[in-house]
Motif scaffolding. Structure first.
Motif, PDB file in Angstrom:
ATOM      1  N   ASP A 105       0.859  -1.176   0.000  1.00  0.00           N
ATOM      2  CA  ASP A 105       0.000   0.000   0.000  1.00  0.00           C
ATOM      3  C   ASP A 105       0.901   1.234   0.000  1.00  0.00           C
ATOM      4  N   THR A 106       1.087   1.790  -1.183  1.00  0.00           N
ATOM      5  CA  THR A 106       2.033   2.896  -1.326  1.00  0.00           C
ATOM      6  C   THR A 106       1.645   4.096  -0.477  1.00  0.00           C
ATOM      7  N   ARG A 107       0.340   4.319  -0.331  1.00  0.00           N
ATOM      8  CA  ARG A 107      -0.113   5.451   0.483  1.00  0.00           C
ATOM      9  C   ARG A 107       0.283   5.256   1.945  1.00  0.00           C
ATOM     10  N   ARG A 108       0.015   4.083   2.480  1.00  0.00           N
ATOM     11  CA  ARG A 108       0.336   3.819   3.882  1.00  0.00           C
ATOM     12  C   ARG A 108       1.848   3.867   4.114  1.00  0.00           C
ATOM     13  N   LEU A 109       2.611   3.464   3.119  1.00  0.00           N
ATOM     14  CA  LEU A 109       4.063   3.420   3.270  1.00  0.00           C
ATOM     15  C   LEU A 109       4.724   4.759   2.980  1.00  0.00           C
ATOM     16  N   GLY A 110       3.953   5.727   2.525  1.00  0.00           N
ATOM     17  CA  GLY A 110       4.494   7.059   2.297  1.00  0.00           C
ATOM     18  C   GLY A 110       5.185   7.260   0.963  1.00  0.00           C
ATOM     19  N   TYR A 111       4.904   6.376  -0.031  1.00  0.00           N
ATOM     20  CA  TYR A 111       5.497   6.534  -1.357  1.00  0.00           C
ATOM     21  C   TYR A 111       4.591   7.387  -2.235  1.00  0.00           C
ATOM     22  N   ASP A 112       5.203   8.153  -3.122  1.00  0.00           N
ATOM     23  CA  ASP A 112       4.438   8.894  -4.118  1.00  0.00           C
ATOM     24  C   ASP A 112       4.012   7.960  -5.243  1.00  0.00           C
ATOM     25  N   GLU A 113       2.865   8.261  -5.840  1.00  0.00           N
ATOM     26  CA  GLU A 113       2.396   7.531  -7.014  1.00  0.00           C
ATOM     27  C   GLU A 113       2.266   8.529  -8.169  1.00  0.00           C
ATOM     28  N   TRP A 114       2.748   8.126  -9.327  1.00  0.00           N
ATOM     29  CA  TRP A 114       2.671   8.965 -10.514  1.00  0.00           C
ATOM     30  C   TRP A 114       2.038   8.181 -11.655  1.00  0.00           C
ATOM     31  N   MET A 115       1.151   8.852 -12.382  1.00  0.00           N
ATOM     32  CA  MET A 115       0.585   8.287 -13.590  1.00  0.00           C
ATOM     33  C   MET A 115       1.273   8.973 -14.775  1.00  0.00           C
ATOM     34  N   LEU A 116       1.851   8.165 -15.668  1.00  0.00           N
ATOM     35  CA  LEU A 116       2.521   8.692 -16.845  1.00  0.00           C
ATOM     36  C   LEU A 116       1.677   8.419 -18.083  1.00  0.00           C
ATOM     37  N   ARG A 117       1.564   9.435 -18.927  1.00  0.00           N
ATOM     38  CA  ARG A 117       0.936   9.270 -20.240  1.00  0.00           C
ATOM     39  C   ARG A 117       2.035   9.431 -21.276  1.00  0.00           C
ATOM     40  N   LEU A 118       2.253   8.399 -22.057  1.00  0.00           N
ATOM     41  CA  LEU A 118       3.353   8.374 -23.009  1.00  0.00           C
ATOM     42  C   LEU A 118       2.794   8.276 -24.417  1.00  0.00           C
ATOM     43  N   ARG A 119       2.897   9.362 -25.175  1.00  0.00           N
ATOM     44  CA  ARG A 119       2.445   9.328 -26.569  1.00  0.00           C
ATOM     45  C   ARG A 119       3.604   8.820 -27.415  1.00  0.00           C
ATOM     46  N   CYS A 120       3.326   7.764 -28.192  1.00  0.00           N
ATOM     47  CA  CYS A 120       4.381   7.055 -28.905  1.00  0.00           C
ATOM     48  C   CYS A 120       4.106   7.032 -30.408  1.00  0.00           C
ATOM     49  N   THR A 121       5.135   6.699 -31.171  1.00  0.00           N
ATOM     50  CA  THR A 121       4.916   6.413 -32.582  1.00  0.00           C
ATOM     51  C   THR A 121       4.157   5.089 -32.675  1.00  0.00           C
ATOM     52  N   THR A 148       3.655  13.129 -20.313  1.00  0.00           N
ATOM     53  CA  THR A 148       3.054  13.974 -19.283  1.00  0.00           C
ATOM     54  C   THR A 148       2.963  13.140 -18.010  1.00  0.00           C
ATOM     55  N   ALA A 149       3.266  13.759 -16.881  1.00  0.00           N
ATOM     56  CA  ALA A 149       3.283  13.048 -15.599  1.00  0.00           C
ATOM     57  C   ALA A 149       2.271  13.699 -14.662  1.00  0.00           C
ATOM     58  N   HIS A 150       1.490  12.868 -13.977  1.00  0.00           N
ATOM     59  CA  HIS A 150       0.457  13.344 -13.064  1.00  0.00           C
ATOM     60  C   HIS A 150       0.649  12.653 -11.714  1.00  0.00           C
ATOM     61  N   GLN A 151       0.852  13.438 -10.670  1.00  0.00           N
ATOM     62  CA  GLN A 151       0.971  12.848  -9.340  1.00  0.00           C
ATOM     63  C   GLN A 151      -0.411  12.602  -8.757  1.00  0.00           C
ATOM     64  N   LEU A 152      -0.614  11.422  -8.177  1.00  0.00           N
ATOM     65  CA  LEU A 152      -1.888  11.117  -7.524  1.00  0.00           C
ATOM     66  C   LEU A 152      -1.892  11.754  -6.140  1.00  0.00           C
ATOM     67  N   MET A 153      -2.867  12.626  -5.917  1.00  0.00           N
ATOM     68  CA  MET A 153      -2.923  13.364  -4.652  1.00  0.00           C
ATOM     69  C   MET A 153      -3.874  12.725  -3.648  1.00  0.00           C
ATOM     70  N   HIS A 154      -4.975  12.157  -4.151  1.00  0.00           N
ATOM     71  CA  HIS A 154      -5.970  11.589  -3.238  1.00  0.00           C
ATOM     72  C   HIS A 154      -6.759  10.527  -3.976  1.00  0.00           C
ATOM     73  N   ARG A 155      -6.901   9.349  -3.356  1.00  0.00           N
ATOM     74  CA  ARG A 155      -7.657   8.267  -3.964  1.00  0.00           C
ATOM     75  C   ARG A 155      -9.060   8.249  -3.381  1.00  0.00           C
ATOM     76  N   PHE A 156     -10.066   8.374  -4.247  1.00  0.00           N
ATOM     77  CA  PHE A 156     -11.457   8.306  -3.817  1.00  0.00           C
ATOM     78  C   PHE A 156     -11.977   6.865  -3.809  1.00  0.00           C
ATOM     79  N   TYR A 157     -11.494   6.060  -4.759  1.00  0.00           N
ATOM     80  CA  TYR A 157     -11.929   4.664  -4.809  1.00  0.00           C
ATOM     81  C   TYR A 157     -10.870   3.874  -5.554  1.00  0.00           C
ATOM     82  N   GLY A 158     -10.645   2.639  -5.094  1.00  0.00           N
ATOM     83  CA  GLY A 158      -9.667   1.768  -5.736  1.00  0.00           C
ATOM     84  C   GLY A 158      -8.646   1.287  -4.734  1.00  0.00           C
ATOM     85  N   GLY A 159      -7.547   0.755  -5.230  1.00  0.00           N
ATOM     86  CA  GLY A 159      -6.542   0.233  -4.332  1.00  0.00           C
ATOM     87  C   GLY A 159      -7.054  -1.008  -3.629  1.00  0.00           C
TER      88      GLY A 159
END
Length: 325
Positions: free
Chosen positions: A59-75, A134-145
């Protein structure tokens, strides 16, 4: 939700495993009102035919790790190779191909700033077939995990869920921490969340009583949880999509909470970036996806813009690569 292959009992078994992935078959059988052998047989078939896996997840949140979502546009000729390489990394979770196969969406779970820097500024920037990141940091989880999706469809009654829920652990008040000596134990649970205590004893070299206490401590503190994965298409949910939702700042919390309660939503988090909510959606078909976008989501006050991208292929879920088809 029944399919041509799986029935209501299979759905109840999936829900039971979401409630407690390590519950003995005998306890599940007692709650479902069937024999132990029936539960074991259904479990084996779900593994073989629906890709069911039970895995231990940090559980990355409980362990204090950051989570990032990456969007990678490719050929077009580079997306699959990039997704495959990302799926092999231990610091990635979801790796999905979207947008007609030209965009890779990836969840990273770096344990140190160096892991993130190595991925984003090292490996990816040297990838020639990568057009844009583009990189997006997850700040708060409403549902999931640790909260399973199948429970939204309520195969089990509230009484059955209560009967299956594990008892509160004595370690619940302990800090969430995974020590270096826990890594063999965590690796074994990551490979099979239902691995037996005698097998954990063999794999880790600890005594069985020590293994039992440490597993209880890891699960009780929230450092680790047991999750399930399976092919939702085998249960009639054939359309999956990623949504990037732009919401008025004052409505962010209300919209996020509302989306978290929608049965179509498997995950929704507040994120940094131009969109401020990211969601994973599961529907039976494109008509149901349209109905959700225009109705359930579109009717929420504060929603300003929605970008949708159907999943073309899933390369990795949770903590392991999906078998290629």
């Amino acid at each position: 939700m029944e399919s041509e292959v799986f029935d209501e009992l299979d759905l109840k078994l999936l829900h039971a495993l979401e409630v407690d992935g390590r519950a003995p078959f005998s306890r599940i059988a007692g709650v479902l009102g069937v024999s132990d052998q029936t539960v074991a047989r259904r479990f084996r078939r779900l593994r073989a035919e629906a890709g069911l896996r039970i895995v231990g997840v940090r559980d990355t949140r409980r362990l204090g790790y950051d989570e990032w979502m990456l969007r990678l546009r490719c050929t077009p000729d580079g997306a699959e190779a990039i997704a495959t390489a990302l799926a092999r990394r231990p610091d990635t979770a979801w790796v999905h191909l979207t947008s007609a196969g030209t965009e890779v969406v990836c969840m990273t779970v770096p344990r140190t700033p160096g892991d993130y820097d190595d991925l984003l500024f090292g490996k990816l920037l040297r990838t020639r077939k990568l057009v844009e990141i583009t990189a997006h940091q997850l700040m708060h989880r409403f549902y999931g995990g640790r909260t399973g999706w199948i429970g939204k469809h309520r195969p089990l009654s509230d009484e059955q869920v209560t009967a299956l829920a594990p008892a509160p652990a004595d370690a619940a008040s302990a800090p969430a921490r995974i020590a270096p000596e826990d890594e063999p134990l965590v690796a074994a649970l990551k490979a099979d969340g239902r691995v037996t205590y005698p097998e954990l004893q063999r794999l880790t070299g600890r005594s069985e009583s020590s293994v039992k206490r440490r597993v209880a401590a890891l699960l009780g503190s929230g450092a680790l949880y047991i999750d399930t994965e399976y092919d939702t298409a085998r249960f009639g949910f054939t359309t999956a999509a990623m949504l990037w939702v732009t919401v008025a700042p004052g409505a962010l919390d209300a919209v996020g909470r509302a989306m978290g309660g929608h049965p179509e939503v498997a995950h929704v988090s507040a994120i940094t970036g131009s969109a401020n909510l990211m969601a994973s959606i599961l529907t039976r078909d494109t008509a149901e996806l349209y109905a959700y976008l225009s109705g359930g989501l579109g009717a929420l006050d504060g929603v300003r813009h929605v970008e949708s991208a159907p999943y073309v292929r899933r390369f990795k879920e949770l903590t392991y690569p999906r078998p290629l088809r």
